[in-house]
Design a protein around this motif. Structure first.
Motif, short mmCIF file in Angstrom:
data_model
loop_
_atom_site.label_atom_id
_atom_site.label_comp_id
_atom_site.label_asym_id
_atom_site.label_seq_id
_atom_site.Cartn_x
_atom_site.Cartn_y
_atom_site.Cartn_z
N TYR A 108 -51.94 30.63 -56.08
CA TYR A 108 -50.74 29.93 -55.65
C TYR A 108 -51.14 28.64 -54.94
O TYR A 108 -52.31 28.41 -54.65
CB TYR A 108 -49.89 30.79 -54.71
CG TYR A 108 -50.53 31.05 -53.37
CD1 TYR A 108 -50.27 30.22 -52.29
CD2 TYR A 108 -51.40 32.12 -53.19
CE1 TYR A 108 -50.87 30.45 -51.06
CE2 TYR A 108 -52.00 32.36 -51.97
CZ TYR A 108 -51.73 31.51 -50.91
OH TYR A 108 -52.32 31.74 -49.70
N ILE A 109 -50.14 27.81 -54.66
CA ILE A 109 -50.38 26.56 -53.96
C ILE A 109 -49.22 26.30 -53.01
O ILE A 109 -48.07 26.53 -53.35
CB ILE A 109 -50.57 25.38 -54.95
CG1 ILE A 109 -50.92 24.10 -54.21
CG2 ILE A 109 -49.37 25.21 -55.82
CD1 ILE A 109 -51.32 22.96 -55.13
N GLU A 110 -49.54 25.83 -51.83
CA GLU A 110 -48.53 25.43 -50.85
C GLU A 110 -48.01 24.05 -51.23
O GLU A 110 -48.75 23.22 -51.76
CB GLU A 110 -49.15 25.38 -49.44
CG GLU A 110 -49.75 26.69 -48.98
CD GLU A 110 -48.71 27.75 -48.63
OE1 GLU A 110 -47.55 27.38 -48.36
OE2 GLU A 110 -49.07 28.95 -48.65
N ILE A 111 -46.73 23.79 -50.94
CA ILE A 111 -46.11 22.50 -51.28
C ILE A 111 -46.86 21.34 -50.63
O ILE A 111 -47.10 20.31 -51.27
CB ILE A 111 -44.62 22.47 -50.89
CG1 ILE A 111 -43.84 23.54 -51.68
CG2 ILE A 111 -44.02 21.08 -51.09
CD1 ILE A 111 -43.84 23.35 -53.18
N ASP A 112 -47.26 21.47 -49.38
CA ASP A 112 -47.98 20.38 -48.72
C ASP A 112 -49.31 20.10 -49.39
O ASP A 112 -49.76 18.96 -49.47
CB ASP A 112 -48.16 20.63 -47.22
CG ASP A 112 -49.04 21.83 -46.92
OD1 ASP A 112 -48.94 22.86 -47.60
OD2 ASP A 112 -49.84 21.73 -45.96
N GLN A 113 -49.96 21.13 -49.93
CA GLN A 113 -51.20 20.94 -50.66
C GLN A 113 -50.96 20.23 -52.00
O GLN A 113 -51.77 19.43 -52.44
CB GLN A 113 -51.90 22.28 -50.89
CG GLN A 113 -52.44 22.91 -49.64
CD GLN A 113 -53.60 22.13 -49.07
OE1 GLN A 113 -54.48 21.69 -49.80
NE2 GLN A 113 -53.61 21.96 -47.76
N LEU A 114 -49.84 20.54 -52.64
CA LEU A 114 -49.47 19.87 -53.89
C LEU A 114 -49.23 18.39 -53.64
O LEU A 114 -49.72 17.53 -54.39
CB LEU A 114 -48.23 20.52 -54.49
CG LEU A 114 -47.72 19.95 -55.80
CD1 LEU A 114 -48.76 20.11 -56.90
CD2 LEU A 114 -46.42 20.64 -56.18
#
Length: 77
Positions: free
Chosen positions: A54-60
């Protein structure tokens, strides 16, 4: 590589030059074909190519800034 590194710095991303602990296509391109290859991606390395990745929105968002910074620095646009 230095231009990409500079682009990340200019995008506000504190990156370091190291290696991945997982396999990418870069193994073929850099290792077998001798093509200069860099790797950059959003999220955390320990989550890459795993079950339930998964990925966090801030990381995206940070990844998008990084890709833009790399392209801007490498191609001078």
């Amino acid at each position: 590589m230095q231009a990409a590194y500079k682009g990340l710095k200019e995008a506000g991303i504190d990156s370091k030059i190291t290696h991945y602990s997982f396999c990418t296509n870069g193994s073929h391109y850099a290792g077998e074909k001798g093509i200069r290859t860099i790797g950059f991606g959003p999220s955390q390395e320990n989550l890459a190519h795993t079950i339930d990745e998964y990925i966090e929105i801030d990381q995206l968002e940070k990844g998008a800034r990084g890709y833009y910074g790399i392209l801007k620095s490498v191609f001078g646009k």
